[in-house]
Design an enzyme around this catalytic site. Structure first.
Site, PDB file in Angstrom:
ATOM      1  N   SER A 129      28.272  -1.603   4.384  1.00 20.18           N
ATOM      2  CA  SER A 129      27.823  -1.388   3.003  1.00 20.18           C
ATOM      3  C   SER A 129      27.399  -2.693   2.354  1.00 20.18           C
ATOM      4  O   SER A 129      26.475  -2.725   1.541  1.00 20.18           O
ATOM      5  CB  SER A 129      28.941  -0.737   2.189  1.00 20.18           C
ATOM      6  N   HIS A 157      34.419   4.138   1.225  1.00 22.09           N
ATOM      7  CA  HIS A 157      34.525   2.882   1.979  1.00 22.09           C
ATOM      8  C   HIS A 157      35.959   2.702   2.481  1.00 22.09           C
ATOM      9  O   HIS A 157      36.919   2.971   1.736  1.00 22.09           O
ATOM     10  CB  HIS A 157      34.127   1.695   1.086  1.00 22.09           C
ATOM     11  N   GLU A 207      37.793   0.223   2.837  1.00 19.91           N
ATOM     12  CA  GLU A 207      38.621  -0.666   2.023  1.00 19.91           C
ATOM     13  C   GLU A 207      39.199   0.100   0.833  1.00 19.91           C
ATOM     14  O   GLU A 207      40.393  -0.034   0.491  1.00 19.91           O
ATOM     15  CB  GLU A 207      37.785  -1.851   1.519  1.00 19.91           C
ATOM     16  N   HIS A 250      32.106  -3.638  11.086  1.00 25.06           N
ATOM     17  CA  HIS A 250      30.980  -2.707  11.192  1.00 25.06           C
ATOM     18  C   HIS A 250      29.863  -3.343  11.989  1.00 25.06           C
ATOM     19  O   HIS A 250      28.781  -3.609  11.472  1.00 25.06           O
ATOM     20  CB  HIS A 250      30.481  -2.301   9.797  1.00 25.06           C
ATOM     21  N   SER A 277      29.754  -8.736   8.190  1.00 25.07           N
ATOM     22  CA  SER A 277      30.261  -8.376   9.512  1.00 25.07           C
ATOM     23  C   SER A 277      29.263  -8.693  10.628  1.00 25.07           C
ATOM     24  O   SER A 277      29.383  -8.183  11.724  1.00 25.07           O
ATOM     25  CB  SER A 277      30.600  -6.890   9.532  1.00 25.07           C
ATOM     26  N   THR A 296      36.328  -5.279  -3.004  1.00 24.99           N
ATOM     27  CA  THR A 296      35.958  -6.712  -2.918  1.00 24.99           C
ATOM     28  C   THR A 296      34.456  -6.933  -2.785  1.00 24.99           C
ATOM     29  O   THR A 296      33.940  -7.974  -3.191  1.00 24.99           O
ATOM     30  CB  THR A 296      36.656  -7.396  -1.720  1.00 24.99           C
ATOM     31  N   CYS A 298      42.358  -8.659   5.170  1.00 26.25           N
ATOM     32  CA  CYS A 298      41.919  -9.878   4.467  1.00 26.25           C
ATOM     33  C   CYS A 298      42.904 -10.165   3.336  1.00 26.25           C
ATOM     34  O   CYS A 298      43.276  -9.250   2.581  1.00 26.25           O
ATOM     35  CB  CYS A 298      40.527  -9.670   3.902  1.00 26.25           C
ATOM     36  N   HIS A 330      39.537  -4.733   6.312  1.00 26.32           N
ATOM     37  CA  HIS A 330      39.465  -3.774   5.202  1.00 26.32           C
ATOM     38  C   HIS A 330      40.847  -3.307   4.756  1.00 26.32           C
ATOM     39  O   HIS A 330      41.015  -2.844   3.633  1.00 26.32           O
ATOM     40  CB  HIS A 330      38.710  -2.513   5.642  1.00 26.32           C
TER      41      HIS A 330
HETATM   42 FE1  F3S Z   1      37.910 -10.646   2.550  1.00 25.59          FE
HETATM   43 FE2  F3S Z   1      36.038 -11.233   0.980  1.00 25.59          FE
HETATM   44 FE3  F3S Z   1      35.553 -10.876   3.420  1.00 25.59          FE
HETATM   45  S1  F3S Z   1      37.631  -9.908   0.638  1.00 25.59           S
HETATM   46  S2  F3S Z   1      37.012  -9.494   4.089  1.00 25.59           S
HETATM   47  S3  F3S Z   1      36.674 -12.472   2.529  1.00 25.59           S
HETATM   48  S4  F3S Z   1      34.317 -10.247   1.814  1.00 25.59           S
END
Ligand code: F3S
Length: 642
Positions: free
Chosen positions: A220, A124, A126, A39, A263, A163, A96, A74
């Site tokens: 977010s 979201h 994710e 993002h 991000s 997460t 991730c 995500h």
């Molecule tokens: Fe993964 Fe945690 Fe980032 S789940 S994408 S490391 S915020």
């Protein structure tokens, strides 16, 4: 301005991994990311410039060419993966690993018949991806109220979380779920990176004047960071890049914090951080115009801005004012500082302590003055300068003298060229001296007045002897009187006025004639080496000059008996002129000695019967004034006969 940059700011592990993956494929054709890789518009645009485009749907893929599709951190629903596979796309899965783990849990537990509850934001990406791995429709709960709306059930339930969901809120929701549902398995899937970032954001925001939160408009997790920060720090600013930053907002801020969402690329954080650092530097420069840095031991100039009887406040252009205690201003414990300095006075001081523990700077005026004095005294010592000081104390061993605020000791033996029996007479006097020893560390600053006196006398004597000659009339003062004469200080040397030269007449006791300190005008009768003989017997007052007329043979004179011997009495006719009245000339009768007839001091009248000026001798005769009785008798007899 102090800047605190959150260590956890910016890309998390998962995002960094996805972005790095995308950049690996920038040289290849037909590469797409399924949705924006992060993002962040800047990064997305940069990748686009490098040939990597975005598809939002599998139908967006070109039908005629094999494509490579990168799945962002995500993750995506299983259906997307299946669809891509069916279209022959090469899938690069940059989901991730923490998110992937949730996919696996949801897939497995849903296959086992468990109810799936996802705590997170339904919209979201994710969460959308997680939903897509469940074999049946999961329940998504994003708020406490949604949790409370749950219907009580005895189903076996698996609970996972987005997460990036707020940890506390997650626990609150879980508490409600566990009360309503009987068989619940809770998977702690909130990413530590997010929790860590949020915790650090809260800590920083609580201690700064302003907070900058950097992140994409649609991030977010950045929005959450902003919310957390805003609660702690009212002056929280949400920016996407440096251009959103209004620097004027931070002009009067002394401490600012910076954090960034997961991000946010590092270079954007760096840009913001560097710019704030520049602003801080500018502020520092600005402040430098009016504020100085100081260090212990430094001598600086300041201005008195406050005075109390025992304390002076000084503006030293430092962030804190300086304080001079009475002891650090003067040695005089009874002094009232308000009588010595006034507001507005410039003052040079030494920094004793940059911070006394209460934020004030301790200063000393006395030490600066002492060092200046020491410098002056050292210079005077080296150059053998003549110093002047006031005697402030007489001690058994000598004199304590204050010279330029410094204490100098003159030992008794060095007070004068003569032994000074009474040192008390110097008390309160200004005296001149030279330094013969200078060692302030050992407190030995020794003055020598004797040396100065000796040298001056020597110079004066030399000048005197160059100036005087025999016959010259000189002026001086009586320095000492003895039985044989008086010593006259001529300014450089003493002249001896012998008793015989004090008068043309006879002087019995010089002490009855002269007093010490009395001025004397005499003439130099003789110079022999450093000996000067003086005389008051000026020639124009010589009584023998007119003696031939006054004391001619046959003249009758009177005088006082000055002294007597067996052969006669000496009669002073005037000072310097004595005449002899021989014992045979006293009477017609026989007289053994003059004492039988006269007393010293008695006035006699006599006839001058001899005068020899070459020998300064005059002979008198009283007898010559006595009528001859035999002659008278003969005259009477002769008259009777006629
Ligand atoms: Fe993964 Fe945690 Fe980032 S789940 S994408 S490391 S915020």
């Amino acid at each position: 301005m102090e800047i605190i940059l959150a260590e956890s700011a910016g890309f998390c592990f998962g995002v960094q991994r996805a972005v790095d993956t995308a950049y690996k494929y920038t040289g290849e054709e037909n590469v797409y990311t399924f949705g924006p890789i992060i993002h962040n518009e800047e990064v997305v645009e940069d990748l686009k410039q490098k040939g990597i485009r975005i598809i939002e749907d599998t139908d967006d893929l070109p039908p005629d060419r094999p494509a490579t599709v990168i799945i962002r951190s995500h993750g995506v629903p299983k259906s997307i993966i299946d669809d891509l596979n069916s279209k022959g796309a090469k899938i690069i899965d940059a989901t991730c690993p923490f998110v992937k783990k949730i996919h696996n849990i949801v897939q497995k537990d849903s296959q086992n018949g468990n109810e799936i509850i996802i705590i997170g934001d339904r919209n979201h990406p994710e969460v959308q991806g997680i939903i897509g791995w469940s074999t049946h429709e999961p329940i998504v709960i994003g708020s406490i109220s949604e949790a409370e709306n749950l219907v009580n059930s005895t189903k076996t339930v698996s609970v996972v979380a987005q997460t990036t969901f707020n940890n506390k809120k997650f626990k609150d929701i879980v508490d409600i779920i566990c009360k309503k549902l009987y068989n619940v398995t809770v998977y702690e899937t909130i990413c530590n990176a997010t929790a860590k970032r949020q915790k650090e954001t809260k800590e920083i925001a609580s201690k700064v004047d302003a907070m900058i939160v950097i992140g994409g408009r649609n991030s977010s997790n950045t929005q959450k960071l902003y919310d957390i920060s805003k609660k702690e720090c009212e002056n929280t600013y949400y920016i996407q890049t440096l251009v959103d930053l209004d620097f004027t907002t931070f002009e009067s801020v002394s401490r600012v914090g910076i954090t960034a969402g997961a991000s946010t690329p590092n270079y954007i954080i760096k840009e913001v951080h560097s710019s704030m650092a520049e602003l801080s530097f500018e502020q520092m420069l600005e402040n430098d115009e009016s504020k100085v840095s100081i260090r212990q031991g430094e001598v600086i100039d300041g201005t008195v801005i406050g005075v109390k009887p025992d304390e002076i406040v000084v503006d030293i252009k430092y962030k804190a004012d300086g304080i001079i205690s009475k002891h650090e201003y003067t040695n005089d414990s009874s002094a009232d500082l308000t009588e010595l300095v006034k507001v507005g006075d410039p003052i040079t001081v030494k920094v004793i302590k940059t911070n006394d523990g209460e934020g004030q700077v301790l200063l000393s005026y006395r030490r600066v003055a002492q060092e200046k004095i020491n410098d002056k005294l050292e210079e005077a010592f080296k150059n053998e300068e003549v110093l002047t000081g006031k005697v402030v104390q007489v001690v058994s061993g000598g004199l304590n003298v204050i010279c330029n605020e410094a204490r100098v000791f003159i030992p008794a033996s060095l007070v004068s060229d003569n032994y000074e029996k009474n040192l008390e007479k110097f008390m309160g006097q200004e005296v001149e001296f030279q330094l013969t020893e200078f060692n302030p560390k050992k407190r030995r600053v020794i003055g020598n007045r004797k040396k100065l006196i000796v040298e001056r006398k020597k110079a004066a004597a030399q000048a005197l002897f160059e100036r005087i000659e025999v016959g010259m009339i000189v002026e001086g003062t009586v320095k000492n009187v003895t039985d044989f004469g008086a010593f006259i200080d001529l300014g450089g040397a003493d002249g001896l006025l012998h008793i015989s030269e004090m008068s043309w007449g006879r002087v019995e006791n010089p002490k009855k004639v002269f007093k010490v300190g009395e001025p004397v005008k005499a003439y130099i009768k003789g110079i022999n080496g450093d000996k000067i003989a003086l005389s008051l017997k000026f020639e124009d007052t010589n009584p023998w000059i007119n003696a031939g007329e006054k004391y001619a043979i046959g003249n009758v004179v009177s005088g006082k008996i000055a002294r007597m011997t067996d052969f006669g009495a000496f009669v002073e006719l005037e000072p310097g002129v004595d005449a002899l009245l021989h014992v045979s000339q006293i009477s017609n009768q026989h007289i053994d000695k003059p004492q039988d007839v006269y007393k010293v001091g008695e006035t006699v009248e006599a006839k001058i019967v001899d005068f020899r000026p070459e020998d300064k001798k005059i002979s008198l005769s009283v007898k010559a004034l006595i009528p001859d009785t035999n002659e008278e008798a003969e005259t009477v007899e002769e008259a009777d006969a006629e």
